[in-house]
Each structure stands twice: as C-alpha cells, then as structure tokens.
Motif scaffolding. Structure first.
Motif, mmCIF file in Angstrom:
data_model
loop_
_atom_site.group_PDB
_atom_site.id
_atom_site.type_symbol
_atom_site.label_atom_id
_atom_site.label_comp_id
_atom_site.label_asym_id
_atom_site.label_seq_id
_atom_site.Cartn_x
_atom_site.Cartn_y
_atom_site.Cartn_z
ATOM 1 N N GLU A 257 13.187 30.767 -33.467
ATOM 2 C CA GLU A 257 13.117 30.648 -32.015
ATOM 3 C C GLU A 257 11.729 30.966 -31.481
ATOM 4 O O GLU A 257 11.556 31.157 -30.281
ATOM 5 C CB GLU A 257 14.159 31.562 -31.366
ATOM 6 N N ARG A 283 16.941 27.385 -29.564
ATOM 7 C CA ARG A 283 16.105 26.375 -28.908
ATOM 8 C C ARG A 283 15.467 26.834 -27.609
ATOM 9 O O ARG A 283 14.360 26.408 -27.278
ATOM 10 C CB ARG A 283 16.923 25.107 -28.671
ATOM 11 N N TRP A 284 16.132 27.713 -26.839
ATOM 12 C CA TRP A 284 15.548 28.082 -25.544
ATOM 13 C C TRP A 284 14.397 29.065 -25.734
ATOM 14 O O TRP A 284 13.351 28.936 -25.082
ATOM 15 C CB TRP A 284 16.632 28.623 -24.623
ATOM 16 N N ARG A 306 12.707 22.209 -16.220
ATOM 17 C CA ARG A 306 13.473 22.838 -17.304
ATOM 18 C C ARG A 306 14.675 22.011 -17.715
ATOM 19 O O ARG A 306 14.977 21.890 -18.915
ATOM 20 C CB ARG A 306 13.913 24.243 -16.878
ATOM 21 N N GLU A 456 22.992 32.397 -18.040
ATOM 22 C CA GLU A 456 21.569 32.649 -18.241
ATOM 23 C C GLU A 456 21.402 33.973 -18.984
ATOM 24 O O GLU A 456 22.087 34.957 -18.710
ATOM 25 C CB GLU A 456 20.842 32.734 -16.903
ATOM 26 N N THR A 460 16.502 31.996 -21.384
ATOM 27 C CA THR A 460 16.417 30.923 -20.391
ATOM 28 C C THR A 460 15.600 31.361 -19.177
ATOM 29 O O THR A 460 14.855 30.555 -18.598
ATOM 30 C CB THR A 460 17.823 30.477 -19.974
ATOM 31 N N ILE A 463 11.897 30.864 -19.900
ATOM 32 C CA ILE A 463 11.385 29.503 -19.683
ATOM 33 C C ILE A 463 11.019 29.315 -18.219
ATOM 34 O O ILE A 463 9.941 28.808 -17.881
ATOM 35 C CB ILE A 463 12.419 28.444 -20.103
#
Length: 554
Positions: A257, A283-284, A306, A456, A460, A463
C-alpha cells in the motif's frame, strides 16, 4: 505503573490489568530493547527516500536484488490453519460491538484493525486488545447503552464458525504515548505502537489461537521496502522463541500500500518467506503514497477527482496484475482491495447502483487471479462471495493462476498521467468535506466513519487532503477554469463547517486546526494521524499508581 524500562502513563481502568500484566509488559520491553533502534534507522531511511524522490529520482526495480527475483526455487510459508480460503475478508475496528458483528458476518477472514480504522485513544487500544482476548476465548458479549441509562441491545457471537482473525497493528511510524520506554543510555521515548500491538496480542493469544485450530496472524501495514519486512521477520522469529512457538507459526500478510513497496514485492516476500501468507492490494493508501512521494514533481503525477481514480486505470492495473503474479509465483495469496460502500435502505437506487459497481470490482479481481478481497460492511459479503464463487468454485484459492503473461515495467507503474480525467469544483469541495469530517470523527475516537455512503478511514482521508495540498501548490485549474487556491479551499472549509451539526462533544474546532496543518500548511506532514495524535493528551488516573502495589495486585 513502571517495569524495568517501561512506564505506563495511561489509566488502569477495569480489566486493563488483564492485558497490561507484568509478564506481558516485560515481553514488550524486550521487543523494544531488541528492535527499537532498527526501527528508528528504517524511519530515517524513509525520510531520505522522500528527499531523493522530491529531487528527481524515480523508483525502479532494485538491481542489487535481481538474483532474488531471478531465483525460481524459493517459496513462502503460505497459508496457516484457517487461512487457506480467504475469498471474502471483512475489515473493521476492534471495539466489542464491531468485533461481534465481524465474527457473525460469515466472512472467511476478519481483519481486526488497530490501524487505519481505529482512532488510537488509550481506551480504543487497550479495550480493543480486551475484545480480541475475549473473542478468542469465546466469551465476548456486549450490551449497548439504552435511553436514560437503561440497558440497550445485547450483542453476542452466534455464528457456529467464525472468521479467522488477522490482526493489523499500527505502522512502524506510529508511537504509543501512554507507554514510555527508557533505553540503555537513559533516554525516554514513546514506545513503538507496532511492537506494543503485536507484543500484547501475541503474548496473550498465540497459544489460545493455536489450540482453536487457527494461529497468530497479522496484516502488516505501510511497509516501504524489504528491509522493513526483514525487521518484521526478526520480530516474529524472536516472538516465537520467547513464547515457545515452533518457527514459522506466525503468519503475516503484507499490505502493498505504498508506492515504494510496489517495486520490492518479491524482495518483501523473500525476507518474510518463513512467515508470509500473502500480499494485499491496499489500493487507497497506495494512491495516497503516490501523491505523497511525488507531490512536488509536476503535472506528471497529478491525479483527477478522487472518485475518478479507478482500478481500471492503466497504472493501477499494472500494480494489481504485478501483485497477483508476484504472490502466486512464490506461493502467497493475493488479496484484493477494499469496497467501502455502505448500503442504505433509505436510498434503494443509490444502493443498487453501488452494489453493481462492487460486483464489477470483485468480478474483475476474481478473474485477474486474486484469491479473495476486502469489504467494509457485512451486506457486501454476499456480493463479493458470489463473484469469487463463480471463479473459484470448490477450490479454496487460485494459487495455480500464475499470470505468466504479465510483464510489468517500472515505467508502467510510474505512468500516473494515464489516469487522465479532470479536477472539478465538486471534487475539490468533496475532498474538503471528507477531510474535515473524518478528522472530527477521528478526534472523537472513531476511526471508521460513515460519510456520504462510504466507510472512510485514515487511508481515504489521506487521499483527500493530499490531493488538495498538491492541487493548490501546483496552482491547478478546475474544469470550469477556477484556480485551486488557498482562498478557494478556505472558503469551502468555512461553508462545510457552517453546514455541519454541532452535537455535544463535537471536535470541529480541533478538526479545523488539524485540517489547516495537514492541508493548508507549507509543509506536508507524512501522515495526518501524526499531528492529529499529538492532539490527544496523555490520559492519566486522578491518583498516581503505586507501581509496587499494582504489580503485586496483578
């Protein structure tokens, strides 16, 4: 309470002495003495890498470890008992209610999260350990508070077979300020949160887990290179020897990650080969890591809104296909990414469209060769399971899918411009709203927050705040021509704050201050949780603990 070199600054609430026993703390103390210095050195290496990347260096596959990648013979330990079938994994924090819901969820695996889904208050950390302690022994129950102090709903584990628990400790970069460690030179530091989390969990639960036909399993977050994996491997080997476990009993799944880790997947597996069960496509955090490491490198590394950063983008496809190929080549599971949608019966059309997207995402992962995937809500389990059942059938996994046709290059991983897309005013405002609302929740002690139909967590939110920082510093324009400036974001922040409710105990003022620090400042904090954690005062008992009396009582 004080041991030889550890001091507990946090209050000893009911049952905390069942976790913070003298023997358990002595074990954590030995972990700190043995590995604390290596941890500090590796964190210094991270700083150097960020400096190098900011000054024009691009990541690459390491030439000095090419022999490891070319050697066809080595394999990792693979799945331990209870980990062979991982087609659906549910994630969540370790409070009693969420623990019971996860264990009743019918998922194959529960990621018991002390990291991104947990706000690390002293109570959340120690009571999270207590929830796991009770759950592993089959005695966890919880009654929610009702109106006017009356008992509310009762929760208990009713599933005949519960998911295999894989605990995620906090990352190497975090500390536990309620436990201080004094080194041999007399200097005092906050203890490594990673070593506290793993040490307490393994000490109390390893033998009970083995007796139940499972094992002490961990998800390792935020690794940036194979040297950090080597340190974890040394921690596990030491832990096994200290606790009288056969070598290789502990199993770890590594979250790929961070952007640097994507270029060292095989080396990470090699360093952990005696203890490794799999790799996960986190992935985030991966997207956040790209922005963080290349935020000053120009338009080549700027991403769109996003919600337009999809797994079908070329650079994300390169990352996931390389992960599946690498994991299966070495006998490790490949676990897919998070689906964080929260179904809402009040919005059936929104829910139906979202479930279709979740199904498509899991279908792609299953067909790409992943052995399982993550969901954040129990209602997503049937959707994910159906897609993996359609591909796996009666097989527990698809380790035989080697994806030998995949040939990912460093330039493909670095091809962030392939995202295309655009930045919109709505995307800017969404990032402002998500960041400040998540920070407010986190500062209240809630690390997994339902915001606009999504669960969330820290990844997240990272990002959202890092995109804002990057867009402002590059003075980019939205699709309608509006420049993304400090004034624009300040104005949106004021509007969002004005619209939010202010219930008793809210932390909006503190959230606004942290937002300004992590988003609007000239400097870029490496993780928003670091300055946010600094806002937590050390919790203390009203009366000081007499360490000698306390240890005799324990």
């Amino acid at each position: 309470m004080t041991t030889t070199s550890l001091t507990i600054n946090g209050p000893m609430r009911p049952r905390y002495d069942e976790i913070l026993t003298p023997d358990a703390l002595a074990f954590v103390e030995r972990l700190q003495h043995r590995f604390g210095g290596q941890r500090h050195a590796l964190l210094a290496d991270r700083m150097q890498l960020r400096y190098d990347l900011g000054n024009g260096r691009d990541l690459r596959f390491l030439p000095e470890t090419e022999s490891i990648r070319r050697d066809p013979d080595w394999r990792v330990a693979g799945a331990g008992p209870g980990l062979h079938d991982r087609r659906v994994e549910i994630t969540g924090p370790c409070d009693p209610k969420m623990t019971i819901n996860a264990l009743n969820s019918r998922a194959n695996v529960w990621l018991a999260d002390l990291e991104d889904a947990t706000s690390p208050t002293w109570a959340n950390i120690i009571e999270g350990q207590l929830s796991l302690f009770d759950a592993i022994r089959g005695r966890l129950e919880y009654t929610s508070p009702g109106a006017d102090g009356a008992p509310g709903k009762e929760y208990r584990v009713t599933a005949e077979r519960t998911p295999t628990i894989v605990m995620r400790p906090r990352g190497w970069h975090l500390v536990e300020k309620h436990i201080e460690h004094t080194d041999r030179s007399g200097r005092t530091f906050a203890a490594s949160a990673s070593l506290v989390d793993v040490g307490l969990y393994a000490f109390h639960n390893a033998h009970a887990l083995i007796a139940a036909g499972r094992g002490p399993y961990f998800y390792l977050p935020k690794l940036e290179n194979h040297r950090e994996a080597r340190l974890w491997n040394e921690v596990f080997t030491f832990t096994e020897a200290e606790l009288g476990l056969p070598h290789g009993t502990i199993r770890a799944t590594v979250l790929i990650e961070t952007f640097p880790a994507a270029f060292e997947m095989e080396e990470i597996l090699y360093e952990l080969r005696d203890h490794c069960a799999g790799l996960n496509a986190g992935r985030w955090d991966y997207v956040f890591s790209i922005i963080k490491n290349y935020r000053n490198r120009g338009l080549r590394f700027v991403l769109p809104d996003r919600d337009r950063i999809l797994m079908t983008l070329p650079f994300m496809r390169a990352y996931t296909e390389l992960l599946v190929q690498t994991a299966h080549k070495r006998g490790a599971h490949a676990i897919g990414g998070m689906s964080a949608f929260i179904p809402d019966r009040r919005s059936p059309e929104v829910t139906e469209r979202a479930l279709e997207r979740v199904a498509a995402d899991k279908r792609r992962e299953a067909r790409d060769g992943f052995d399982g995937s993550w969901v954040a809500h129990p209602d997503l389990i049937p959707v994910a399971r159906a897609e993996f059942d359609a591909v796996l059938g009666d097989r527990p996994n698809q380790l035989d899918v080697l994806r030998e046709e995949v040939a990912v290059t460093a330039s493909e991983l670095l091809d962030i411009r392939s995202a295309g897309g655009e930045i919109t005013l709505a995307g800017v405002r969404a990032n402002v709203s998500i960041t400040v609302r998540y920070l407010e929740s986190w500062l209240r002690g809630i690390g997994a927050a339902a915001i606009d139909h999504l669960m969330e967590d820290a990844a997240t939110a990272e990002i959202s705040r890092s995109q804002l920082w990057q867009w402002m510093h590059h003075e980019l324009r939205c699709a309608d021509g509006t420049f993304i400036t400090h004034d624009l974001v300040e104005g949106m922040l004021a509007e969002v704050l004005a619209e939010l409710p202010r219930p008793d105990g809210h932390k909006l003022a503190e959230a606004e201050e942290v937002f300004r620090q992590v988003t609007l400042g000239e400097d870029f904090p490496t993780f928003l949780t670091v300055p946010a954690y600094a806002r937590f005062l050390v919790e203390r008992d009203e009366e000081p603990i007499d360490s000698a009396t306390d240890q005799r009582a324990a």
